[in-house]
Scaffold this motif. Structure first.
Motif, PDB file in Angstrom:
ATOM      1  N   ARG A 162      75.509  14.599   2.538  1.00  0.00           N
ATOM      2  CA  ARG A 162      75.275  16.037   2.680  1.00  0.00           C
ATOM      3  C   ARG A 162      76.567  16.831   2.514  1.00  0.00           C
ATOM      4  N   VAL A 163      77.674  16.335   3.103  1.00  0.00           N
ATOM      5  CA  VAL A 163      78.951  17.047   2.990  1.00  0.00           C
ATOM      6  C   VAL A 163      79.462  16.978   1.550  1.00  0.00           C
ATOM      7  N   ALA A 164      79.325  15.824   0.907  1.00  0.00           N
ATOM      8  CA  ALA A 164      79.767  15.704  -0.492  1.00  0.00           C
ATOM      9  C   ALA A 164      78.973  16.663  -1.379  1.00  0.00           C
ATOM     10  N   ASN A 165      77.670  16.758  -1.179  1.00  0.00           N
ATOM     11  CA  ASN A 165      76.870  17.714  -1.957  1.00  0.00           C
ATOM     12  C   ASN A 165      77.252  19.153  -1.640  1.00  0.00           C
ATOM     13  N   TRP A 166      77.591  19.411  -0.378  1.00  0.00           N
ATOM     14  CA  TRP A 166      78.042  20.739   0.026  1.00  0.00           C
ATOM     15  C   TRP A 166      79.319  21.105  -0.721  1.00  0.00           C
ATOM     16  N   ILE A 167      80.248  20.149  -0.816  1.00  0.00           N
ATOM     17  CA  ILE A 167      81.509  20.384  -1.543  1.00  0.00           C
ATOM     18  C   ILE A 167      81.229  20.622  -3.025  1.00  0.00           C
ATOM     19  N   PHE A 168      80.359  19.791  -3.618  1.00  0.00           N
ATOM     20  CA  PHE A 168      80.039  19.952  -5.039  1.00  0.00           C
ATOM     21  C   PHE A 168      79.380  21.301  -5.319  1.00  0.00           C
ATOM     22  N   CYS A 169      78.541  21.772  -4.412  1.00  0.00           N
ATOM     23  CA  CYS A 169      77.888  23.067  -4.623  1.00  0.00           C
ATOM     24  C   CYS A 169      78.864  24.221  -4.408  1.00  0.00           C
ATOM     25  N   LYS A 170      79.782  24.062  -3.468  1.00  0.00           N
ATOM     26  CA  LYS A 170      80.756  25.126  -3.222  1.00  0.00           C
ATOM     27  C   LYS A 170      81.753  25.214  -4.372  1.00  0.00           C
ATOM     28  N   HIS A 171      82.187  24.085  -4.875  1.00  0.00           N
ATOM     29  CA  HIS A 171      83.123  24.025  -6.004  1.00  0.00           C
ATOM     30  C   HIS A 171      82.349  23.463  -7.190  1.00  0.00           C
TER      31      HIS A 171
END
Length: 182
Positions: free
Chosen positions: A113-122
Motif C-alpha cells: 500500500r505504501v509503495a503504491n502510495w509513493i508511485f501515485c504521488k510521484h
C-alpha cells in the motif's frame, strides 16, 4: 385400491437387498496403507489467527484509510510515523497469540500500500528510482528522513512469560510496610 380409485399416485416400492453377501462386505479404503505404517497423516492446519473476529480485516481497512489517495498531501515521513504507531499498537494487543506469520502478512500488505502510495504521488517514478530514493540501500525497506516503516513484525511475540518474581505472595511484605515511616 383406495389410492387407485381416487387417482392418487403412490411412490414406487423401496428396493430390497436380498441375500448378496458381496454387497455387504466393507469396501477397501481409497487411501490404503501398508500394515504397521502408523496413522494416516492429517493435513496441518494453517496459521492461527488473532482470535477476535474481523481483527485482520479491521487493521487492513485502517491501513487502506491511511494510504488512500486523500492522504497524498502528507509527507512520507508523516505517513510512516502514523502507520508505525497504528501497526505497533495492534501488534502489541495480539502479541500473545501465535501470530508472527499474520504480522508478516500485515506488513507485506502495508508495504504494498505504501509503495503504491509513493508511485501515485510521484507518477513518473520507476521501481529503480523508488528504491534509490525511498528505500534503505540494497534493501526494499522503506525509509524517509531517517524514519523506517517497521510495521507489526517488529513487535516481539511473547508467550509463556515467567513472572514468578513479579507476583506478590502473602509471605512477602509490601514495599510500603517494609520501609519505616518517619
Amino acid at each position: 385400491m383406495l389410492a387407485e380409485s381416487t387417482g392418487e399416485r403412490l411412490p414406487p416400492p423401496a428396493r430390497r437387498t436380498t441375500g448378496h453377501p458381496e454387497l455387504l462386505e466393507p469396501q477397501p479404503c481409497l487411501r490404503s496403507r501398508r500394515p504397521g505404517a502408523g496413522p494416516v497423516p492429517r493435513p496441518t492446519a494453517g496459521p492461527r489467527r488473532p482470535s477476535r473476529p474481523g481483527a485482520i480485516q479491521a487493521i487492513k481497512e485502517k491501513v487502506k484509510a491511511k494510504t488512500y489517495r486523500s492522504t497524498r498531501h502528507m509527507s512520507l515521513a508523516e505517513l510512516i510515523v502514523g502507520l508505525n504507531r497504528l501497526l505497533r499498537g495492534w501488534a502489541n494487543y495480539f502479541r500473545h497469540a501465535v501470530a508472527k506469520d499474520v504480522f508478516n502478512a500485515i506488513d507485506s500488505f502495508t508495504w504494498r500500500r505504501v509503495a503504491n502510495w509513493i508511485f501515485c504521488k510521484h507518477s513518473l517514478l520507476s521501481r529503480q528510482e523508488m528504491r534509490r530514493r525511498f528505500c534503505r540501500q540494497s534493501t526494499w525497506k522503506i525509509v524517509h528522513d531517517g524514519i523506517e516503516l517497521t510495521g507489526a513484525a517488529s513487535v516481539k511475540v511473547t508467550r509463556y512469560r515467567y513472572r514468578g518474581h513479579n507476583i506478590a505472595t502473602p509471605s512477602t511484605p509490601t514495599p510500603a510496610a517494609a520501609t519505616p515511616s518517619g
